[in-house]
Design an enzyme around this catalytic site. Sequence first.
Site, PDB file in Angstrom:
ATOM      1  N   ALA A   1       0.836  -1.208   0.000  1.00  0.00           N
ATOM      2  CA  ALA A   1       0.000   0.000   0.000  1.00  0.00           C
ATOM      3  C   ALA A   1       0.867   1.253   0.000  1.00  0.00           C
ATOM      4  CB  ALA A   1      -0.926  -0.008   1.215  1.00  0.00           C
TER       5      ALA A   1
ATOM      6  N   ARG B   1       3.992   1.537  -1.100  1.00  0.00           N
ATOM      7  CA  ARG B   1       4.669   1.679  -2.395  1.00  0.00           C
ATOM      8  C   ARG B   1       3.724   2.229  -3.452  1.00  0.00           C
ATOM      9  NH1 ARG B   1       7.900  -4.125  -2.639  1.00  0.00           N
ATOM     10  NH2 ARG B   1       9.481  -3.651  -1.056  1.00  0.00           N
TER      11      ARG B   1
ATOM     12  N   ARG C   1       2.010   9.325  -6.896  1.00  0.00           N
ATOM     13  CA  ARG C   1       2.468  10.711  -7.078  1.00  0.00           C
ATOM     14  C   ARG C   1       2.979  10.957  -8.496  1.00  0.00           C
ATOM     15  NH1 ARG C   1       3.324  12.945  -1.875  1.00  0.00           N
ATOM     16  NH2 ARG C   1       3.411  11.378  -0.205  1.00  0.00           N
TER      17      ARG C   1
ATOM     18  N   SER D   1      -8.421   1.289   7.048  1.00  0.00           N
ATOM     19  CA  SER D   1      -7.826   0.129   7.698  1.00  0.00           C
ATOM     20  C   SER D   1      -8.831  -0.423   8.688  1.00  0.00           C
ATOM     21  CB  SER D   1      -6.529   0.519   8.406  1.00  0.00           C
ATOM     22  OG  SER D   1      -5.969  -0.590   9.091  1.00  0.00           O
ATOM     23  N   ARG D   2      -8.490  -1.532   9.318  1.00  0.00           N
ATOM     24  CA  ARG D   2      -9.376  -2.082  10.353  1.00  0.00           C
ATOM     25  C   ARG D   2      -9.146  -1.422  11.705  1.00  0.00           C
ATOM     26  NH1 ARG D   2      -9.385  -8.421   8.363  1.00  0.00           N
ATOM     27  NH2 ARG D   2     -11.457  -8.345   7.421  1.00  0.00           N
TER      28      ARG D   2
ATOM     29  N   HIS E   1      -8.747 -10.347  -0.032  1.00  0.00           N
ATOM     30  CA  HIS E   1      -9.104  -9.623  -1.254  1.00  0.00           C
ATOM     31  C   HIS E   1     -10.601  -9.677  -1.546  1.00  0.00           C
ATOM     32  CE1 HIS E   1      -4.819  -9.808  -3.197  1.00  0.00           C
ATOM     33  NE2 HIS E   1      -4.884  -9.038  -2.136  1.00  0.00           N
TER      34      HIS E   1
ATOM     35  N   LYS F   1      -3.114  -8.670  -6.856  1.00  0.00           N
ATOM     36  CA  LYS F   1      -3.081 -10.047  -7.328  1.00  0.00           C
ATOM     37  C   LYS F   1      -2.653 -10.968  -6.174  1.00  0.00           C
ATOM     38  CE  LYS F   1       1.352 -10.006  -6.943  1.00  0.00           C
ATOM     39  NZ  LYS F   1       1.855 -10.750  -5.775  1.00  0.00           N
TER      40      LYS F   1
ATOM     41  N   ARG G   1       3.297 -18.876   5.412  1.00  0.00           N
ATOM     42  CA  ARG G   1       3.187 -20.270   5.858  1.00  0.00           C
ATOM     43  C   ARG G   1       1.818 -20.590   6.443  1.00  0.00           C
ATOM     44  NH1 ARG G   1       8.563 -22.096   9.030  1.00  0.00           N
ATOM     45  NH2 ARG G   1       7.208 -23.922   9.311  1.00  0.00           N
TER      46      ARG G   1
ATOM     47  N   ASP H   1       1.486 -16.375  -4.057  1.00  0.00           N
ATOM     48  CA  ASP H   1       2.230 -15.151  -3.788  1.00  0.00           C
ATOM     49  C   ASP H   1       3.284 -14.876  -4.845  1.00  0.00           C
ATOM     50  OD1 ASP H   1       4.002 -13.187  -2.052  1.00  0.00           O
ATOM     51  OD2 ASP H   1       2.161 -13.523  -0.938  1.00  0.00           O
TER      52      ASP H   1
END
Length: 322
Positions: A13, A15, A21, A33-34, A76, A94, A164, A175
Site C-alpha cells: 500500500a 509503495r 504521485r 484500515s481495520r 481480497h 493479485k 506459511r 504469492d
Amino acid sequence: MTRWGILATGQIAGRFAEDLRLVPGAELVAVGSRTRESAELFAARHGVPRAYASWADLATDPDLDVIYVATPHAAHHEAAMTCLAGDKAVLVEKPCTLDLATSSELVETALARGRFLMEAMWMRCNPLILRVVELIADGAIGEVTHVRADFGLAGPFPPEHRMRARTLGGGALLDLGVYPVSLAHLLLGVPQHVHAWAKLSPEGVDENTGLVLGWDSGAVATLSCGMIGATAITASITGTTGRIDLPEPFYRPGAAVLHRPGAEPETVPADLAGGGYQHEAVEVQRCLAAGLIESPLVPHAASLEVMALLDDIRARIGVAYA
C-alpha cells in the site's frame, strides 16, 4: 482528477501511494484500515487527507472514484466486495482472490453493478512487457515454443508468517508463482496440459513448486516458485527464430534482450521511474475516463483463466485452503 482511496496500510500500500504521485491526474484522498491507529499513521506518512477505521467507511466515502485493495490476498474477496457494495471502482491486488469461485463472484458483482474491476497484475501493464508482447506479435522470434520463468525467495519464513499460514492463503504459488504462470498465460493463453509437483510445509502450503505446462501447438512452459531458496527471478521466451531474455526481476525488468541468429543481441531498455505500480494506476484512470468497466490489458477473462489454472495446480500439489 481521479480521486483514489487505498484499503490497507502495509508495505505494498505504501509503495502504491508513493508511485501514485507520478501519475498525472491522480489524487490520493483517503485510506482505510481495520484500526484507526494504522489508518492515521499511514495517512500522516503519505500525506493522505482522510483516514478511516473501517473498510466500509472508506467504501462509502462519496468523494472517491476508485479504491486500491492492498490487503494480503486472503482478504481480497471481502475487501473488494465491500468496495463494490459502496459503488466504487476497484483495483484489487493479485491474485484476485484465493480461488476461481470467489474471483468469479467479484467479476459478476462488478458487472451487475456496472463498476470497474481490475486485478493489479502490474506486469501486464508494464510498458516493457507490453513491448515484448508487441515484438513477439510482430514475429521477432517466430512462433513461441518455450517460456521459462522462476520466482523463489530465500526465506526462511517463521511459522507465524502469512506465507506459511494455510488460513491466509499461504505458500509460494499464489504469492510468487502467479507471476511465472501469468507470463506464460500472457504469451500462450490457457494450456491444455498441466503437470505440477511441490514440497509442502508442515502447515500444508507449498514451499517449493515446479510446473510444466503444455499447449497443443507444441509450446511448453517450465516454471518454478518457492520460498526456501533465492532463484534468479528471470525469464526467457524462446521462439522458432530467436529468444527474448528478461533479467531480474522479470516481472519488472530493466531491459529485454533480443537474440536472433546471425545478429548481435539487441537490448530494449525500460524506463524505471518509480516502483512500477504507477503503470497499473495509469491504466485504471485511462479505463475510467473511457467509461470502461474492465481493462483490455488485464481483462476479467485473463484473471479468471489464471485463477482457474492456479486452482488446478493447487489440486495437483495437494494444497487446500480453509
